[in-house]
Design a protein around this motif. Sequence first.
Motif, PDB file in Angstrom:
ATOM      1  N   ASP A 196     -18.090  -0.094 100.015  1.00  0.00           N
ATOM      2  CA  ASP A 196     -17.996   0.863  98.916  1.00  0.00           C
ATOM      3  C   ASP A 196     -18.986   0.435  97.851  1.00  0.00           C
ATOM      4  OD1 ASP A 196     -17.146   2.131  96.437  1.00  0.00           O
ATOM      5  OD2 ASP A 196     -15.349   2.744  97.518  1.00  0.00           O
ATOM      6  N   VAL A 197     -20.062   1.178  97.709  1.00  0.00           N
ATOM      7  CA  VAL A 197     -21.138   0.789  96.803  1.00  0.00           C
ATOM      8  C   VAL A 197     -20.638   0.711  95.361  1.00  0.00           C
ATOM      9  CG1 VAL A 197     -23.409   1.423  95.894  1.00  0.00           C
ATOM     10  CG2 VAL A 197     -22.903   1.755  98.313  1.00  0.00           C
ATOM     11  N   HIS A 198     -19.780   1.621  94.965  1.00  0.00           N
ATOM     12  CA  HIS A 198     -19.241   1.619  93.611  1.00  0.00           C
ATOM     13  C   HIS A 198     -18.532   0.303  93.324  1.00  0.00           C
ATOM     14  CE1 HIS A 198     -17.289   3.072  89.954  1.00  0.00           C
ATOM     15  NE2 HIS A 198     -16.108   2.768  90.467  1.00  0.00           N
ATOM     16  N   VAL A 199     -17.729  -0.169  94.263  1.00  0.00           N
ATOM     17  CA  VAL A 199     -16.976  -1.408  94.081  1.00  0.00           C
ATOM     18  C   VAL A 199     -17.915  -2.611  94.049  1.00  0.00           C
ATOM     19  CG1 VAL A 199     -15.228  -2.938  95.080  1.00  0.00           C
ATOM     20  CG2 VAL A 199     -14.881  -0.454  95.101  1.00  0.00           C
ATOM     21  N   THR A 200     -18.827  -2.694  95.014  1.00  0.00           N
ATOM     22  CA  THR A 200     -19.715  -3.854  95.073  1.00  0.00           C
ATOM     23  C   THR A 200     -20.653  -3.902  93.863  1.00  0.00           C
ATOM     24  OG1 THR A 200     -21.261  -2.603  96.474  1.00  0.00           O
ATOM     25  CG2 THR A 200     -19.638  -3.978  97.581  1.00  0.00           C
ATOM     26  N   GLU A 201     -21.066  -2.735  93.371  1.00  0.00           N
ATOM     27  CA  GLU A 201     -21.913  -2.693  92.186  1.00  0.00           C
ATOM     28  C   GLU A 201     -21.151  -3.170  90.954  1.00  0.00           C
ATOM     29  OE1 GLU A 201     -25.182  -1.837  89.579  1.00  0.00           O
ATOM     30  OE2 GLU A 201     -24.986  -2.327  91.700  1.00  0.00           O
ATOM     31  N   LEU A 202     -19.888  -2.795  90.846  1.00  0.00           N
ATOM     32  CA  LEU A 202     -19.073  -3.276  89.727  1.00  0.00           C
ATOM     33  C   LEU A 202     -18.870  -4.783  89.812  1.00  0.00           C
ATOM     34  CD1 LEU A 202     -16.274  -0.621  89.122  1.00  0.00           C
ATOM     35  CD2 LEU A 202     -18.061  -1.338  87.527  1.00  0.00           C
ATOM     36  N   VAL A 203     -18.668  -5.293  91.004  1.00  0.00           N
ATOM     37  CA  VAL A 203     -18.533  -6.745  91.181  1.00  0.00           C
ATOM     38  C   VAL A 203     -19.790  -7.446  90.679  1.00  0.00           C
ATOM     39  CG1 VAL A 203     -18.427  -8.595  92.899  1.00  0.00           C
ATOM     40  CG2 VAL A 203     -16.871  -6.651  93.067  1.00  0.00           C
ATOM     41  N   ARG A 204     -20.951  -6.928  91.046  1.00  0.00           N
ATOM     42  CA  ARG A 204     -22.211  -7.529  90.597  1.00  0.00           C
ATOM     43  C   ARG A 204     -22.303  -7.537  89.077  1.00  0.00           C
ATOM     44  NH1 ARG A 204     -26.916  -6.132  88.670  1.00  0.00           N
ATOM     45  NH2 ARG A 204     -26.409  -3.902  88.652  1.00  0.00           N
ATOM     46  N   ARG A 205     -21.945  -6.429  88.456  1.00  0.00           N
ATOM     47  CA  ARG A 205     -22.025  -6.331  86.996  1.00  0.00           C
ATOM     48  C   ARG A 205     -21.021  -7.272  86.310  1.00  0.00           C
ATOM     49  NH1 ARG A 205     -24.608  -1.647  84.880  1.00  0.00           N
ATOM     50  NH2 ARG A 205     -25.444  -0.281  86.511  1.00  0.00           N
ATOM     51  N   VAL A 206     -19.799  -7.306  86.821  1.00  0.00           N
ATOM     52  CA  VAL A 206     -18.777  -8.157  86.201  1.00  0.00           C
ATOM     53  C   VAL A 206     -19.133  -9.625  86.367  1.00  0.00           C
ATOM     54  CG1 VAL A 206     -16.355  -8.879  86.327  1.00  0.00           C
ATOM     55  CG2 VAL A 206     -16.933  -6.444  86.400  1.00  0.00           C
ATOM     56  N   GLU A 207     -19.621 -10.008  87.525  1.00  0.00           N
ATOM     57  CA  GLU A 207     -20.026 -11.402  87.727  1.00  0.00           C
ATOM     58  C   GLU A 207     -21.156 -11.785  86.768  1.00  0.00           C
ATOM     59  OE1 GLU A 207     -18.902 -12.179  92.417  1.00  0.00           O
ATOM     60  OE2 GLU A 207     -20.918 -11.512  91.895  1.00  0.00           O
ATOM     61  N   ALA A 208     -22.084 -10.862  86.524  1.00  0.00           N
ATOM     62  CA  ALA A 208     -23.177 -11.136  85.574  1.00  0.00           C
ATOM     63  C   ALA A 208     -22.627 -11.314  84.164  1.00  0.00           C
ATOM     64  CB  ALA A 208     -24.195  -9.999  85.612  1.00  0.00           C
ATOM     65  N   ILE A 209     -21.660 -10.486  83.780  1.00  0.00           N
ATOM     66  CA  ILE A 209     -21.035 -10.612  82.455  1.00  0.00           C
ATOM     67  C   ILE A 209     -20.318 -11.955  82.337  1.00  0.00           C
ATOM     68  CG2 ILE A 209     -19.176  -9.708  80.985  1.00  0.00           C
ATOM     69  CD1 ILE A 209     -19.885  -6.915  82.121  1.00  0.00           C
ATOM     70  N   GLU A 210     -19.618 -12.348  83.385  1.00  0.00           N
ATOM     71  CA  GLU A 210     -18.879 -13.616  83.350  1.00  0.00           C
ATOM     72  C   GLU A 210     -19.829 -14.809  83.288  1.00  0.00           C
ATOM     73  OE1 GLU A 210     -16.100 -13.358  86.691  1.00  0.00           O
ATOM     74  OE2 GLU A 210     -14.537 -13.015  85.181  1.00  0.00           O
ATOM     75  N   ARG A 211     -20.964 -14.731  84.003  1.00  0.00           N
ATOM     76  CA  ARG A 211     -21.950 -15.816  83.928  1.00  0.00           C
ATOM     77  C   ARG A 211     -22.522 -15.925  82.525  1.00  0.00           C
ATOM     78  NH1 ARG A 211     -23.529 -13.818  89.057  1.00  0.00           N
ATOM     79  NH2 ARG A 211     -25.200 -12.609  88.110  1.00  0.00           N
ATOM     80  N   TYR A 250     -12.062  -8.053  92.381  1.00  0.00           N
ATOM     81  CA  TYR A 250     -12.538  -8.967  93.420  1.00  0.00           C
ATOM     82  C   TYR A 250     -11.689  -8.876  94.686  1.00  0.00           C
ATOM     83  CZ  TYR A 250     -15.246 -11.091  89.611  1.00  0.00           C
ATOM     84  OH  TYR A 250     -16.111 -11.312  88.558  1.00  0.00           O
ATOM     85  N   LEU A 251     -10.381  -8.737  94.523  1.00  0.00           N
ATOM     86  CA  LEU A 251      -9.511  -8.617  95.692  1.00  0.00           C
ATOM     87  C   LEU A 251      -9.776  -7.324  96.447  1.00  0.00           C
ATOM     88  CD1 LEU A 251      -6.102  -9.976  94.337  1.00  0.00           C
ATOM     89  CD2 LEU A 251      -7.548 -11.023  96.082  1.00  0.00           C
ATOM     90  N   LEU A 252     -10.081  -6.246  95.718  1.00  0.00           N
ATOM     91  CA  LEU A 252     -10.391  -4.984  96.381  1.00  0.00           C
ATOM     92  C   LEU A 252     -11.663  -5.116  97.211  1.00  0.00           C
ATOM     93  CD1 LEU A 252      -9.888  -2.037  96.969  1.00  0.00           C
ATOM     94  CD2 LEU A 252     -11.002  -1.448  94.804  1.00  0.00           C
ATOM     95  N   GLU A 253     -12.676  -5.741  96.645  1.00  0.00           N
ATOM     96  CA  GLU A 253     -13.914  -5.916  97.406  1.00  0.00           C
ATOM     97  C   GLU A 253     -13.662  -6.715  98.682  1.00  0.00           C
ATOM     98  OE1 GLU A 253     -18.482  -7.415  96.701  1.00  0.00           O
ATOM     99  OE2 GLU A 253     -16.851  -8.757  96.126  1.00  0.00           O
ATOM    100  N   LYS A 254     -12.918  -7.823  98.571  1.00  0.00           N
ATOM    101  CA  LYS A 254     -12.636  -8.662  99.737  1.00  0.00           C
ATOM    102  C   LYS A 254     -11.794  -7.911 100.761  1.00  0.00           C
ATOM    103  CE  LYS A 254     -14.849 -12.257  98.296  1.00  0.00           C
ATOM    104  NZ  LYS A 254     -16.136 -12.626  98.962  1.00  0.00           N
ATOM    105  N   ALA A 255     -10.823  -7.123 100.269  1.00  0.00           N
ATOM    106  CA  ALA A 255      -9.967  -6.372 101.186  1.00  0.00           C
ATOM    107  C   ALA A 255     -10.760  -5.335 101.962  1.00  0.00           C
ATOM    108  CB  ALA A 255      -8.840  -5.705 100.406  1.00  0.00           C
ATOM    109  N   LEU A 256     -11.694  -4.668 101.289  1.00  0.00           N
ATOM    110  CA  LEU A 256     -12.532  -3.673 101.961  1.00  0.00           C
ATOM    111  C   LEU A 256     -13.459  -4.337 102.977  1.00  0.00           C
ATOM    112  CD1 LEU A 256     -13.371  -1.316  98.963  1.00  0.00           C
ATOM    113  CD2 LEU A 256     -11.934  -0.783 100.940  1.00  0.00           C
ATOM    114  N   GLU A 257     -13.964  -5.505 102.624  1.00  0.00           N
ATOM    115  CA  GLU A 257     -14.794  -6.249 103.568  1.00  0.00           C
ATOM    116  C   GLU A 257     -13.984  -6.618 104.804  1.00  0.00           C
ATOM    117  OE1 GLU A 257     -16.236  -9.603 101.435  1.00  0.00           O
ATOM    118  OE2 GLU A 257     -17.829  -8.509 100.402  1.00  0.00           O
ATOM    119  N   GLY A 258     -12.708  -6.936 104.601  1.00  0.00           N
ATOM    120  CA  GLY A 258     -11.840  -7.320 105.704  1.00  0.00           C
ATOM    121  C   GLY A 258     -11.544  -6.177 106.656  1.00  0.00           C
TER     122      GLY A 258
END
Length: 268
Positions: free
Chosen positions: A220-235, A205-213
């Motif tokens: 980075d599609v790879h990073v944002t796609e992983l964020v989507r998948r991990v958030e779905a797993i956590e939900r 999550y910090l990497l995604e936010k840092a890249l956005e900054g």
Amino acid sequence: MVSTSNPSEPPAGRTWRTYFPQGDLWVFGYGSLIWKPPPHYDQRIPGYIDGYVRRFWQASTDHRGTPEVPGRVVTVIEREFWETLDDPQAHLESASGKVWGAAYHIPASHAEEVHDYLDIREIDGYTVHYTPFHPISAVPASAATTTTTTQAGGSSSSPITCMVYIGRPSNPQFLRDPARREPQDVAQVISRGHGQSGKNTEYLYLLEKALEGIGLGSADVHVTELVRRVEAIERERAVVEEAEAEQEVKKYLAEASRDAHAGFFRDD
């Protein structure tokens, strides 16, 4: 392309003075160094390196995992080699071959200390390499090395040689098994990983936010796609845990009710 240190030379890339003869140092970060920079830097410049792909294909047995349950962290892979690999997300990758991040200038007075610090921080499978970095803001000539001044000339359009830590495919932590590089498998591992530096999800999550900054094309599609998948797993996990907790409460109340009822009718 990356220039690597010769295996016959001293370990930990101690060829750095060949690239920085005035003793100062430029370091490029594409992972945790973006949001957790090295100490003693006096400049931080966003930009990119060419000809690489960033992937969560490096196991972490220390900072974001353990030897028994390794986590997942990023490395960069030379694009020509990456194109020979089976990557389910290949169709999402930009044709530019740019990996965005941040470069840090370390003055000569602290360069050796910072190099030692980074060697320890990046000890789990990473080795020192050197590659051109393309800044998106000007580099003041007063803070540049002779090499940098020649290459950068104070201009945002000229590259700077940077030291970079890369987990090469030959290192033992690289995910050689294609099944372990599947996005959902990586996401599952990240969702439960934890090491001495904290949760693996925090790293992602910090990497995604840092890249956005950083902005200016740093998505980075790879990073944002992983964020989507991990958030779905956590939900999904939260729903399961909530349901399990509800069942435990119902079980406890039912047992308490039976005990109370039995006590009321017990003949003492």
